[in-house]
Design a protein around this motif. Sequence first.
Motif, PDB file in Angstrom:
ATOM      1  N   ALA A 102       0.830  -1.206   0.000  1.00  0.00           N
ATOM      2  CA  ALA A 102       0.000   0.000   0.000  1.00  0.00           C
ATOM      3  C   ALA A 102       0.866   1.259   0.000  1.00  0.00           C
ATOM      4  CB  ALA A 102      -0.927  -0.012   1.215  1.00  0.00           C
ATOM      5  N   ARG A 103       1.923   1.285   0.829  1.00  0.00           N
ATOM      6  CA  ARG A 103       2.814   2.446   0.857  1.00  0.00           C
ATOM      7  C   ARG A 103       3.536   2.630  -0.477  1.00  0.00           C
ATOM      8  NH1 ARG A 103       3.968   0.750   6.303  1.00  0.00           N
ATOM      9  NH2 ARG A 103       5.801  -0.397   5.559  1.00  0.00           N
ATOM     10  N   ASP A 105       2.427   1.678  -3.460  1.00  0.00           N
ATOM     11  CA  ASP A 105       1.460   2.192  -4.437  1.00  0.00           C
ATOM     12  C   ASP A 105       1.253   3.698  -4.258  1.00  0.00           C
ATOM     13  OD1 ASP A 105       1.154  -0.324  -5.478  1.00  0.00           O
ATOM     14  OD2 ASP A 105      -0.668  -0.794  -4.348  1.00  0.00           O
ATOM     15  N   GLU A 106       1.149   4.122  -2.993  1.00  0.00           N
ATOM     16  CA  GLU A 106       0.947   5.545  -2.715  1.00  0.00           C
ATOM     17  C   GLU A 106       2.172   6.368  -3.126  1.00  0.00           C
ATOM     18  OE1 GLU A 106      -0.070   8.505   1.076  1.00  0.00           O
ATOM     19  OE2 GLU A 106       0.119   6.322   1.350  1.00  0.00           O
ATOM     20  N   GLU A 110       2.362   9.273  -6.056  1.00  0.00           N
ATOM     21  CA  GLU A 110       2.814  10.643  -5.806  1.00  0.00           C
ATOM     22  C   GLU A 110       3.987  11.003  -6.720  1.00  0.00           C
ATOM     23  OE1 GLU A 110       3.695  11.070  -1.721  1.00  0.00           O
ATOM     24  OE2 GLU A 110       1.598  11.036  -1.054  1.00  0.00           O
TER      25      GLU A 110
END
Length: 258
Positions: A102-103, A105-106, A110
Amino acid sequence: VAPEDSAIAVSVAVVQPALFVETVMVTGSLVAREQIFVAAEIEGQRIVELSAEEGDYVKKDDLLATLESEALSAQRAQITATIARADAAIDRAKSLIVESEARLDEAEAELKRATPLRSSGYLSESTYDQRRATARTARAQLTAAKHGLVLAEAEKNQAVAQGRELDWKLSKTEIRAPTSGLISRRTARIGGLVSSTKDPLFLLVSDAEIELDAEVPETKLTRLKIGQKAQISASGGPMVEGTVRLISPEVDIASRLG
């Protein structure tokens, strides 16, 4: 000279076929038809209980002796705890993988948004570098989490293998009869340590079958056939009926017995 009128006595018999039976006398020793050596399959354990004695008739899987198992049970408990810890580590690694994905992907999203802003001059170079570093860190954390899962699973597999080995050893602390038969000898002693280099713990006559191992002169050996009837007379015992089971093809050079 006899007178001419004297009669000579003559006996007449009718020729008929008849059966003649030849008996071959042999001597020998009564031996076990099949003798089984019963030994321990694990090393270094102490005998704590005996459940069979010489002369006992036992059935297949009957308990003969029991070995000490406390140390093996303690090791098994430690392995069980190790497996539980490994399961917890696997669960943590899986959760960490989900979080790291998840991190990542984020961070990649960005960085993707920052790329055109940097090109147009709306985003400073330092901010862009920071977002790129964040993406790299998230990717490295995901890789580390996956490696952690592999390591935890390997530790669990090793512990499971050790557990199976200990379970096998624990099952062998009970020495059982491999087949039904008569115990002809017991060398096992309470308190003794079992070892593969020592004599078997028990000698078992399979199915309690005894046979005569006889020596036959070579001149008589060819007259014997497998399946022929035999009568066996042991010293002080009754006559026992039997059959010829096996004839060895060898004859002793010195004694000329087979």
